[in-house]
Design an enzyme around this catalytic site. Structure first.
Site, PDB file in Angstrom:
ATOM      1  N   PHE A 142       5.787 -18.417  13.941  1.00  0.00           N
ATOM      2  CA  PHE A 142       6.426 -17.280  14.592  1.00  0.00           C
ATOM      3  C   PHE A 142       5.482 -16.769  15.666  1.00  0.00           C
ATOM      4  CE2 PHE A 142       7.381 -12.935  15.590  1.00  0.00           C
ATOM      5  CZ  PHE A 142       8.748 -12.978  15.776  1.00  0.00           C
ATOM      6  N   ASP A 230      -3.313 -17.480  17.396  1.00  0.00           N
ATOM      7  CA  ASP A 230      -2.438 -16.321  17.461  1.00  0.00           C
ATOM      8  C   ASP A 230      -2.778 -15.428  16.266  1.00  0.00           C
ATOM      9  OD1 ASP A 230      -0.473 -14.407  17.291  1.00  0.00           O
ATOM     10  OD2 ASP A 230       1.195 -15.772  17.708  1.00  0.00           O
ATOM     11  N   LYS A 259       0.030  -6.150  18.126  1.00  0.00           N
ATOM     12  CA  LYS A 259       0.282  -5.285  16.969  1.00  0.00           C
ATOM     13  C   LYS A 259      -0.781  -4.188  16.784  1.00  0.00           C
ATOM     14  CE  LYS A 259       3.739  -7.954  14.657  1.00  0.00           C
ATOM     15  NZ  LYS A 259       3.912  -9.398  14.829  1.00  0.00           N
TER      16      LYS A 259
END
Ligand SMILES: *Cc1c(COP(=O)(O)O)cnc(C)c1O
Length: 403
Positions: A142, A230, A259
């Site tokens: 993802f 990531d 985030k």
């Protein structure tokens, strides 16, 4: 009272696109690990904005940094420099042990940045023939929701009906070094980068075998490909270290962050890498109106200062160990597996649906979210106290065991 209260969930359902299926909770306020809904009910937040809220809701240091910056300047665009920008880039580069920073806003934009930079780096520095660059990704990945990123997703919901897809990606099974070696053997001269989540978050907090990241590092180094980590969800304290790569002693060629970098206040993301990689960009080749804005930089600088103390990484390691010990004690007839590191766990149920458990949890005063099917992610803010964690895990056990 109730009769005069607007039907907020009804408005959401009527006027917002149905690209989410939220639990029936309408939040009004939040503080630390707690959120309060419009009816005054309190919930302990065990999702923490998918780890965007690693420092909890409205941490006083972060709110203070934002408030001070709101009184000064909030946006100048990158057409001009501002006094938060250079320090933010220097401090983030130092936290990452890298040379340079390219700030964006959302995680997906950081990933898009890495794809563009890796391709250009491959053409100008590696001599890969134009338009032939390949980037290796992993099944179950993802990395966000843009058209290019969903092009290499293996989730049918994320991908179907959004074609035509961006070419230039090869996907191999996560954790499978043999499959990866085969791909390098076949396409090595065209592979400019491997894009990996050191722990796959949305797939269910999937931890790869211990030799995987070191093996990946070795393969990338010998093939001259960039290893791009990531760490948008796994990074910035979540796993009991600053980065999940640290746990395996692996140093990537670039970190992608997002985030928690924005402290749960503003969207802030970045690609952090070496001078030789980010140095391929020239003015006009990439950018963002809001990327690196003063408000974002001021909040992120406070996030970086908080991480530099090591306190949050330590809390995550210590409290995470007790969370995993407690979860491991659940009967295997109910919970078939528990994965994760630090204050981050993927709990897979043998027969219950994740959604059903989350609805039960919400009724008991705990917010959590299934990643898919029968797996629930537990990712409380790293500021959670031992007592609050015990309370939440008591509720979790109640929801899991009283069917
Ligand atoms: C959330 C996430 C993204 C995308 O971030 P957005 O801010 O939602 O665009 C990318 N990669 C990983 C690993 C993520 O968890």
């Amino acid at each position: 009272m109730t009769s005069t209260m607007p039907d907020l969930a009804g408005l959401t359902s009527e006027y917002s696109a149905h690209n989410y299926a939220p639990l029936p909770v309408v939040v009004a306020t939040a503080d630390g690990v707690w959120v309060t809904d419009v009816a005054g009910r309190r919930y302990l937040d065990m999702l923490a904005g998918y780890s965007a809220l690693n420092f909890g809701h409205r941490h006083p240091r972060l709110v203070g940094a934002a408030a001070r910056q709101l009184e000064r300047v909030t946006l100048v665009s990158r057409a001009f420099d501002h006094d938060q920008f250079g320090p933010f880039c220097a401090e983030l580069a130092e936290l990452c042990g890298m040379d340079m920073v390219l700030p964006m806003n959302t995680g997906a934009e950081a990933v898009e940045t890495a794809i563009k930079v890796a391709r250009k780096w491959g053409y100008v520095s590696r001599g890969v023939p134009r338009d032939e660059a390949l980037i290796v990704v992993f099944d179950g990945n993802f990395h966000g929701r843009t058209t290019t990123i969903v092009s290499f997703s293996s989730d049918p919901d994320a991908r179907a009906d959004f074609g035509p897809y961006t070419p230039g990606f090869v996907s191999v099974p996560y954790g499978d070094l043999t499959a990866l070696s085969a791909v390098f053997a076949e396409y090595g001269h065209r592979i400019v980068a491997v894009l990996v989540e050191p722990i796959q978050g949305e797939a269910g907090v999937v931890v790869p075998p211990p030799d995987f990241l070191p093996g990946l590092r070795t393969l990338c180094t010998s093939a001259g490909a960039l290893l791009i980590a990531d760490e948008i969800q796994s990074g910035l304290g979540r796993v009991g270290a600053t980065f999940a790569c640290n746990l395996e002693g692996v140093v990537p060629d670039a970190y992608l962050l997002g985030k928690a970098l924005g402290g749960g206040i503003v969207p802030v993301s970045a690609m952090v890498s070496s001078r030789s990689v980010l140095g391929v960009l020239r003015p006009g080749q990439h950018g963002s109106t809001f990327g690196g804005n003063p408000l974002a930089c001021a909040v992120a600088r406070e996030v970086i200062a908080m991480l530099r103390t090591g306190e949050y990484q330590q809390r995550s390691a210590v409290l995470g160990a007790s969370m995993h010990e407690r979860l491991a004690g659940l009967p295997s007839s109910v919970v078939s597996s528990v994965t994760g590191r630090g204050l981050w766990a993927g709990v897979t149920f043998a027969s219950l649906s994740g959604r059903a458990v989350c609805e039960r949890l919400a009724a008991l005063g705990v917010l959590a979210k299934e990643t898919h099917g029968s797996t629930i992610r537990l990712a409380p803010p790293l500021v959670i106290s031992e007592e609050e964690l015990t309370w939440a895990l008591d509720r979790f056990e109640e929801a899991a065991l009283t069917a």
